[in-house]
Design an enzyme around this catalytic site. Structure first.
Site, mmCIF file in Angstrom:
data_model
loop_
_atom_site.group_PDB
_atom_site.id
_atom_site.type_symbol
_atom_site.label_atom_id
_atom_site.label_comp_id
_atom_site.label_asym_id
_atom_site.label_seq_id
_atom_site.Cartn_x
_atom_site.Cartn_y
_atom_site.Cartn_z
ATOM 1 N N GLU A 1 2.206 -10.710 -11.830
ATOM 2 C CA GLU A 1 2.831 -9.666 -10.964
ATOM 3 C C GLU A 1 4.403 -10.151 -10.957
ATOM 4 O OE1 GLU A 1 1.354 -7.956 -7.500
ATOM 5 O OE2 GLU A 1 -0.945 -8.254 -8.100
ATOM 6 N N GLU B 1 -4.421 -12.307 -4.799
ATOM 7 C CA GLU B 1 -3.434 -12.807 -3.564
ATOM 8 C C GLU B 1 -4.230 -13.483 -2.383
ATOM 9 O OE1 GLU B 1 0.462 -10.195 -4.654
ATOM 10 O OE2 GLU B 1 -0.558 -9.633 -2.918
#
Length: 747
Positions: A462, A381
């Protein structure tokens, strides 16, 4: 010939560290590895309690077998910033907390006693990935993986890399590269013999070549009778390397499999066959002891992922995980997305260089695992960083051209330097944010995320998780919505052929920092709780398996009329792979098939009983009298599953189950024990919050406190062997139930 033996016993441990005292044996707490520096409560603790230095010490006595051999200690991992001393002299330093390192003792050992001292620093050092920012998980200090005493010839095999080719042809090929360790820079000549063997040890082919020190690569062609490694038939082979030089002999063995794995713009292919990936993310954490769980617990997590949750892939978020876990993924056919340590933050130039070194360490440790199908070479991320990620990708492709790279991001239109665009897509739930006017959307279209004008290899890494944290004891209506979110995303992924698959966040709840999660140091993001007990959402995944593997029928209800906001039990989902499910309630009987209208793409859509399913007269049956309910599952018109739920649940049974009835005493083995409070129909009592008391007699100890409270009608703990053989008597008592016991054997 080399010898590698466990070096986990008879360590001493104490707080703090002083380099001036590294050559002096201090009194401390006797411990066995793997070990966590600070055992934590289940929740509500200060994570800074382990963010300091600690010292481990052990005496190594000289042995005549050391003479003329290379002697070293191999640390599978230590958290973190480890420094190893021998008799007060620094031998090696290793910053990363997730990859192995070796402390060479040769030439420094003295006859008699030798003192090994290891400094561990649990501080979140901003010079070391993943630190420098804020991370949503804990990095528990300690020597939390195994340590090994390794004896080898002065010239030995350092590493083996096996690459396979022509895998889909009748006659296959393989190359075996052998790298050598020669720390004394000796002149040598010798012979290298490489033998390929099947799982039974039968030799399939063998080749020999002479060497004078250079890396040797041997090619094998025309291999017949080879079985492919696949998720349903994970056949493993081994490459056995024998090295004979004028300085001695050595043998090293690596396991591998014949398989192809490819992410394409049309989906993921395993051995040329299209396979939709369905999986969950996994942290390597456990209650109380953090990372410090050994082989059995690691293997059990792989088993839960594959056998209980029916996933075909796991992502090792957000770091390389235990070799025991990965080895077992190889054995049982569970695919792996493995990635380097990190969470959002990118540090300075030296930090980035350490991260690049992590790429090398990860790949060189794990390049022979057939289960691993993609390398994650981007900090999870993080923002784009062209030069940094150009180098991580370049190095990964140089080290292992057989696998594709991925880089997990959550920003859209991110620069694609990797082979696969790997995306954390949390759009589901964003429609609830203030000022957002968007219909419920499980996943964004691929090109909306990538910003590209074409489809590329694409994987969801995710979804869910922090967008809808759910506790095992939450209100039924919230748990129902938790289930629906996982169903929605998986349905969308199955319905889009350009998506290789979806890996949900996450397998189980986990401890975290104070400014994440629910404020109690837990992120309740899992489809299971921290003890690996399933929430309802776990059955979203389990129900996607074929009935020939396991028949699943799980109603998403605790069957209480007043638990939902408006009362009643409708709409009622039944997560199942049955053809039909019949509900019997009082005089009402209703038999339905899967809800293909709402979930057209899932392998097995849930059965949904709602207002669409009943006439007005039938709805009137759900009246003032609350009654028992019966669910019956049918396949091909035959009854295959039944479940009864009662209208007046009462505490009836204290169920105590262990994952195994034996413990490997010499390995300080662990076993998970689950305790459930059940009603008269065998359902968990989700709001029973009483405590249980645990007593252990015999050669095992309890991991965690002796008194724990039920959460969601369940409690869990681990037992650890203390090293001796014998019978372990376990007793569990609670005020509302008769005492229950188990007998296990340590041997």
């Amino acid at each position: 010939m080399r010898s590698v033996v466990a070096f986990n016993e008879s360590w001493t441990f104490h707080d703090g560290f002083s380099s001036e005292n590294a050559g002096r044996l201090r009194e401390g707490q006797p411990v066995t590895l793997p070990h966590t520096a600070v055992e934590l409560p289940f929740n509500y603790f200060d994570e800074k309690s382990y963010q300091r230095a600690f010292t481990y010490q052990k005496v190594l006595n000289w042995d005549e077998t050391f003479a003329g051999r290379e002697v070293s200690l191999v640390f599978d991992a230590a958290m973190a910033d480890a420094v190893v001393y021998l008799n007060g002299e620094q031998i090696v330093a290793h910053k990363d907390g997730y990859t192995p390192f070796e402390a060479r003792l040769t030439g420094r050992l003295r006859h008699g006693e030798n003192l090994i001292t290891v400094k561990i620093d649990g501080s979140e050092n901003p010079e070391i990935p993943p630190f420098g920012g804020r991370i949503d998980y804990l990095t528990y200090a300690g020597i939390y993986r195994d340590v090994w005493l390794k004896l080898a010839a002065p010239v030995s095999v350092a590493n083996i890399k096996v690459e396979t080719d022509n895998v889909l042809a009748d006659r296959k090929s393989a190359t075996v590269r052998c790298d050598f360790a020669n720390p004394q820079n000796l002149d040598f000549k010798g012979k290298v013999t490489v033998t390929l063997r099947d799982a039974a040890g039968t030799a399939l082919a063998s080749r020999q070549v002479e060497t004078r020190g250079e890396t040797v690569t041997l090619a094998f062609s025309d291999l017949s009778g080879i079985s492919l490694w696949d998720i349903d038939n994970p056949v493993l082979y081994s490459a056995e390397v024998d090295l004979a030089t004028d300085h001695g002999t050595d043998r090293h063995v690596a396991s591998f499999g014949f398989r192809t794995a490819s992410f394409t713009a049309e989906g993921f292919l395993l051995n040329g066959r299209k396979l939709k990936l369905r999986g969950l993310n996994r942290h390597q954490a456990f209650p109380y002891v953090g990372y410090a769980m050994g082989r059995s617990a690691q293997e059990r997590d792989a088993e839960i992922m594959k056998r209980t949750l029916k996933c075909n892939i796991v992502r090792t978020s957000h770091y390389p995980q235990s070799k025991w876990f990965l080895d077992h993924c190889d054995r049982i056919g569970l695919l792996v997305f493995e990635e380097i340590p990190g969470w959002q933050h990118i540090g300075d130039e030296e930090w980035q260089q350490e991260s690049i070194r992590n790429v090398r360490r990860m790949i060189e440790r794990d390049w022979n695992h057939p289960s691993i199908v993609i390398w994650g070479v981007r900090i999870n991320e993080s923002q784009d960083s062209h030069d940094f990620y150009a180098e991580t990708n370049r190095l990964a492709r140089e080290l292992d051209p057989t696998r594709q790279t991925g880089g997990v991001r959550y920003i859209t239109e991110s620069e694609m330097l990797e082979d696969v665009y790997t995306m954390n897509d949390f759009i589901l739930g964003n429609e609830e944010l203030p000022g957002v006017n968007r219909p419920r959307t499980p996943l964004r279209p691929q090109q909306e995320n990538t910003g590209l004008s074409r489809d590329v290899p694409y994987l969801i890494t995710e979804f869910g998780g922090h967008m809808y944290p759910t506790k095992i004891y939450d209100q039924e209506q919230r748990q129902d919505e938790h289930v629906r979110r996982h169903l929605d995303v998986l349905n969308a992924a199955y319905g889009d052929p350009s998506i290789s698959g979806a890996i949900g966040w996450c397998m189980f709840d986990y401890n975290t920092h104070s400014d994440f999660g629910s404020g109690d140091r837990i992120c309740y993001h899992g489809v299971m709780d921290m003890f690996r007990e399933p929430k309802f959402a776990a059955y979203v995944y389990a129900s996607q398996c074929e009935p020939s593997e396991e028949i699943v029928m799980k109603p998403v209800t605790i069957w209480a009329r007043g638990e939902r906001n408006i009362g009643g039990a409708l709409p009622l989902l039944v997560l199942t792979n049955c053809d039909e499910v019949e509900l019997r309630y009082g005089s009402l009987t209703k038999r339905l098939g899967p809800d293909r209208e709402t979930f057209p793409h899932l392998p097995h859509a849930p059965v949904v009983f709602d207002h669409r399913s009943f006439t007005q007269d039938e709805l009137g049956v759900w009246g003032m009298e609350w009654e028992d309910v019966h669910f019956t599952g049918y396949i091909g018109g035959k009854v295959v599953a039944e479940q009864r739920m009662v209208a007046n649940p009462l505490p009836t049974t204290l169920q105590v189950e262990a994952d195994a009835d034996t413990l490997r005493a010499g390995e300080r083995d662990t076993v998970r024990v689950i305790v459930r409070a059940l009603d008269q129909a065998g359902s968990r009592l989700p709001f029973l919050n009483e405590a249980i008391t645990i007593k252990v007699d015999g050669p095992a100890k309890l991991v965690g406190p002796e008194t724990v409270a039920f959460q969601g009608g369940t409690a869990g703990f681990w037992l650890q062997a203390t090293g001796e053989a014998g019978v372990v008597e376990l007793g569990v008592s609670s005020p509302r139930f008769a005492k229950q016991g188990l007998r296990l054997t340590a041997k």
